[in-house]
Design a protein around this motif. Structure first.
Motif, PDB file in Angstrom:
ATOM      1  N   UNK A 116       6.460  -1.681   7.113  1.00 52.04           N
ATOM      2  CA  UNK A 116       5.203  -0.963   6.903  1.00 52.04           C
ATOM      3  C   UNK A 116       5.434   0.463   6.427  1.00 52.04           C
ATOM      4  N   UNK A 117       6.367   1.185   7.050  1.00 53.66           N
ATOM      5  CA  UNK A 117       6.524   2.623   6.798  1.00 53.66           C
ATOM      6  C   UNK A 117       6.980   2.910   5.375  1.00 53.66           C
ATOM      7  N   UNK A 118       6.419   3.973   4.801  1.00 53.99           N
ATOM      8  CA  UNK A 118       6.784   4.432   3.462  1.00 53.99           C
ATOM      9  C   UNK A 118       6.923   5.955   3.495  1.00 53.99           C
ATOM     10  N   UNK A 119       7.921   6.467   2.829  1.00 53.62           N
ATOM     11  CA  UNK A 119       8.118   7.919   2.770  1.00 53.62           C
ATOM     12  C   UNK A 119       6.895   8.588   2.154  1.00 53.62           C
ATOM     13  N   UNK A 120       6.381   9.595   2.806  1.00 48.47           N
ATOM     14  CA  UNK A 120       5.265  10.358   2.272  1.00 48.47           C
ATOM     15  C   UNK A 120       3.907   9.713   2.427  1.00 48.47           C
ATOM     16  N   UNK A 121       3.826   8.567   3.107  1.00 51.94           N
ATOM     17  CA  UNK A 121       2.539   7.893   3.284  1.00 51.94           C
ATOM     18  C   UNK A 121       1.969   8.239   4.650  1.00 51.94           C
ATOM     19  N   UNK A 122       1.167   9.315   4.694  1.00 58.93           N
ATOM     20  CA  UNK A 122       0.576   9.701   5.967  1.00 58.93           C
ATOM     21  C   UNK A 122      -0.713   8.937   6.265  1.00 58.93           C
ATOM     22  N   UNK A 123      -1.094   8.007   5.377  1.00 57.08           N
ATOM     23  CA  UNK A 123      -2.218   7.122   5.659  1.00 57.08           C
ATOM     24  C   UNK A 123      -1.802   5.937   6.531  1.00 57.08           C
ATOM     25  N   UNK A 124      -0.511   5.697   6.605  1.00 58.50           N
ATOM     26  CA  UNK A 124       0.094   4.617   7.393  1.00 58.50           C
ATOM     27  C   UNK A 124      -0.541   3.280   7.013  1.00 58.50           C
ATOM     28  N   UNK A 125      -1.361   2.681   7.866  1.00 60.12           N
ATOM     29  CA  UNK A 125      -1.932   1.363   7.575  1.00 60.12           C
ATOM     30  C   UNK A 125      -3.152   1.417   6.659  1.00 60.12           C
ATOM     31  N   UNK A 126      -3.609   2.616   6.340  1.00 54.25           N
ATOM     32  CA  UNK A 126      -4.853   2.725   5.587  1.00 54.25           C
ATOM     33  C   UNK A 126      -4.639   2.993   4.097  1.00 54.25           C
ATOM     34  N   UNK A 127      -3.399   2.972   3.660  1.00 53.79           N
ATOM     35  CA  UNK A 127      -3.075   3.136   2.250  1.00 53.79           C
ATOM     36  C   UNK A 127      -1.620   2.795   2.037  1.00 53.79           C
ATOM     37  N   UNK A 217      -1.794 -13.180   4.152  1.00 52.13           N
ATOM     38  CA  UNK A 217      -2.720 -13.522   5.242  1.00 52.13           C
ATOM     39  C   UNK A 217      -3.895 -12.567   5.399  1.00 52.13           C
ATOM     40  N   UNK A 218      -3.928 -11.454   4.661  1.00 52.37           N
ATOM     41  CA  UNK A 218      -5.062 -10.537   4.775  1.00 52.37           C
ATOM     42  C   UNK A 218      -5.139  -9.645   3.552  1.00 52.37           C
ATOM     43  N   UNK A 219      -6.376  -9.441   3.062  1.00 51.10           N
ATOM     44  CA  UNK A 219      -6.656  -8.480   1.988  1.00 51.10           C
ATOM     45  C   UNK A 219      -7.789  -7.593   2.482  1.00 51.10           C
ATOM     46  N   UNK A 220      -7.505  -6.309   2.661  1.00 52.90           N
ATOM     47  CA  UNK A 220      -8.458  -5.400   3.284  1.00 52.90           C
ATOM     48  C   UNK A 220      -8.738  -4.210   2.384  1.00 52.90           C
ATOM     49  N   UNK A 221      -9.913  -3.621   2.565  1.00 56.49           N
ATOM     50  CA  UNK A 221     -10.227  -2.390   1.844  1.00 56.49           C
ATOM     51  C   UNK A 221      -9.354  -1.255   2.359  1.00 56.49           C
ATOM     52  N   UNK A 222      -8.916  -0.344   1.483  1.00 55.65           N
ATOM     53  CA  UNK A 222      -8.175   0.827   1.956  1.00 55.65           C
ATOM     54  C   UNK A 222      -9.046   1.673   2.881  1.00 55.65           C
ATOM     55  N   UNK A 223      -8.375   2.439   3.714  1.00 58.16           N
ATOM     56  CA  UNK A 223      -9.080   3.309   4.635  1.00 58.16           C
ATOM     57  C   UNK A 223      -9.211   2.689   6.014  1.00 58.16           C
ATOM     58  N   UNK A 224      -9.740   3.452   6.972  1.00 55.97           N
ATOM     59  CA  UNK A 224      -9.920   2.936   8.334  1.00 55.97           C
ATOM     60  C   UNK A 224     -10.701   1.639   8.337  1.00 55.97           C
TER      61      UNK A 224
END
Length: 384
Positions: A116-127, A217-224
């Motif tokens: 899951x983790x990506x460098x510089x991605x402070x959106x974490x699961x939301x982007x 298994x899941x396609x979700x809109x970005x964001x919370x």
């Protein structure tokens, strides 16, 4: 009901004995993982109906505290597999079956990694910075870089996500699993860290890695998003992570007590330092802080198990228990070192390793800043 345990004291002592060598050689916990699998621990959260051990999240959280007290890096590494099986259990318990295949495959011996983790991605699961390109057959190809990929030498299934910007309903965050045998990725030999060395959480470079249609298994809109998947990941990740660092605090306190009983004072005619009022106060202060952690983890894990409805306050509770555990553990280890004397500064000292390992807690989601933002939003509402 009595808590069920899968980890015997004898197994934990063998795991404890290997931890210094893994750390010194910057080597993966291969032997530990084999013994944990043999003990059925990788199937701990898999329901009995799927061929697993059927433990609750509360029971596994307690086991993770015991395992982390023996070998923090081993506990943190296996945490990632337990998170995925816990997520699958959580959504299954809530009447959804889209991750049942995870429970089936974990029961069959597959090992799940967390990409899951990506460098510089402070959106974490939301982007995501990772590209998820749709294939004609309904599968996806992922291109990007994932960091802190624990279990890198051992996972057979990698859970990950990326951003689809080309489909008609784009943008969508696409969640899927890769099979190791399908390739399309490189694992870098770049894990040389201050602590938690045995996790071997190396960088994974995705080079068009293909997830088959039945692995998406899941396609979700970005964001919370209130989707059960997001809840399941947050709940299991934060509870089990808090458990690891609580286990570190427990062991540090134990070592501190042993140290002041062992050390003596020339000023007081050879009396044990356990009689020193300043050291007694410091150990008591550490114990008072530590004692608050296990009950909090117990209560929140039980609420996840029993399908409690905390509504919008769930995320406040989950990030809170993680922050309290990781910050408290750092403080407890610091106090343990202060009372244990200069010998704890040696690289060969267990407290020295715990000090390095506990520092990793500040880097896991949710970090201190993010957690405070979550709690502020829960109490005050979003910023206009």
């Amino acid at each position: 009901m009595t808590d069920r345990q899968l980890l015997s004291d004898e197994l934990l002592e063998r795991i404890r004995s290997r931890a210094p060598e893994y750390d010194r050689e910057n080597r993966f916990f291969t032997e530990d993982l084999a013994e944990l699998a043999e003990a059925g621990y990788l199937r701990a959260l898999v329901p009995e109906s799927f061929g697993g051990q059927g433990l609750t999240l509360r029971e596994v959280a307690r086991e993770q505290q015991r395992l982390a007290a023996a070998a923090p890096a081993t506990a943190l590494g296996v945490n990632m597999h337990l998170v995925w099986t816990g997520v699958a259990k959580a959504v299954h318990d809530r009447g959804l079956d889209f991750l049942d295949f995870v429970l089936e495959e974990a029961a069959a011996g597959e090992v799940f990694g967390f990409g899951i983790s990506e460098a510089g991605n402070d959106l974490v699961l939301f982007g995501s910075r990772t590209e998820a390109a749709p294939e004609p057959d309904g599968g996806y190809r992922f291109t990007g870089t994932k960091v802190f990929t624990s279990l890198s030498p051992a996972w057979t299934r990698l859970g990950l996500f990326g951003l689809d910007t080309t489909s008609e309903d784009a943008p969508k965050l696409v969640h899927a699993f890769l099979r190791r045998e399908d390739g399309g990725f490189r694992i870098l030999d770049d894990w040389d860290t201050l602590g938690m060395r045995a996790t071997q959480s190396s960088t994974t470079v995705l080079e068009g890695a293909k997830a088959a249609p039945d692995r998406v298994f899941r396609r979700l809109d970005p964001g919370p998003n209130p989707d059960p998947l997001i809840f399941g990941i947050f709940a299991n990740f934060e509870v089990l992570l808090a458990s690891v660092y609580t286990g570190i605090a427990s062991r540090a306190l134990e070592l501190a007590v042993a140290a002041v009983h062992r050390r003596t004072s020339m000023k007081n005619d050879g009396a044990p330092l356990a009689s020193d009022p300043d050291l007694r106060w410091r150990i008591a202060d550490a114990a008072l802080a530590y004692d608050a952690l296990p009950p909090q983890i117990d209560a929140i894990a039980r609420d996840v198990d029993e399908l409690a409805d905390h509504g919008s306050q769930w995320f406040r509770k989950l990030v809170g228990v993680k922050i309290r555990a990781t910050e408290t553990a750092r403080d407890v280890v610091d106090k343990a070192i202060r009372v244990s004397g200069g010998s704890s500064y040696s690289n060969s000292a267990e407290l020295s390793r715990l000090y390095r390992d506990v520092l990793a807690g500040m880097f896991h989601p949710s970090d201190d800043e993010s957690a405070h933002g979550t709690v502020a939003t829960a109490l005050l509402g979003p910023i206009p």
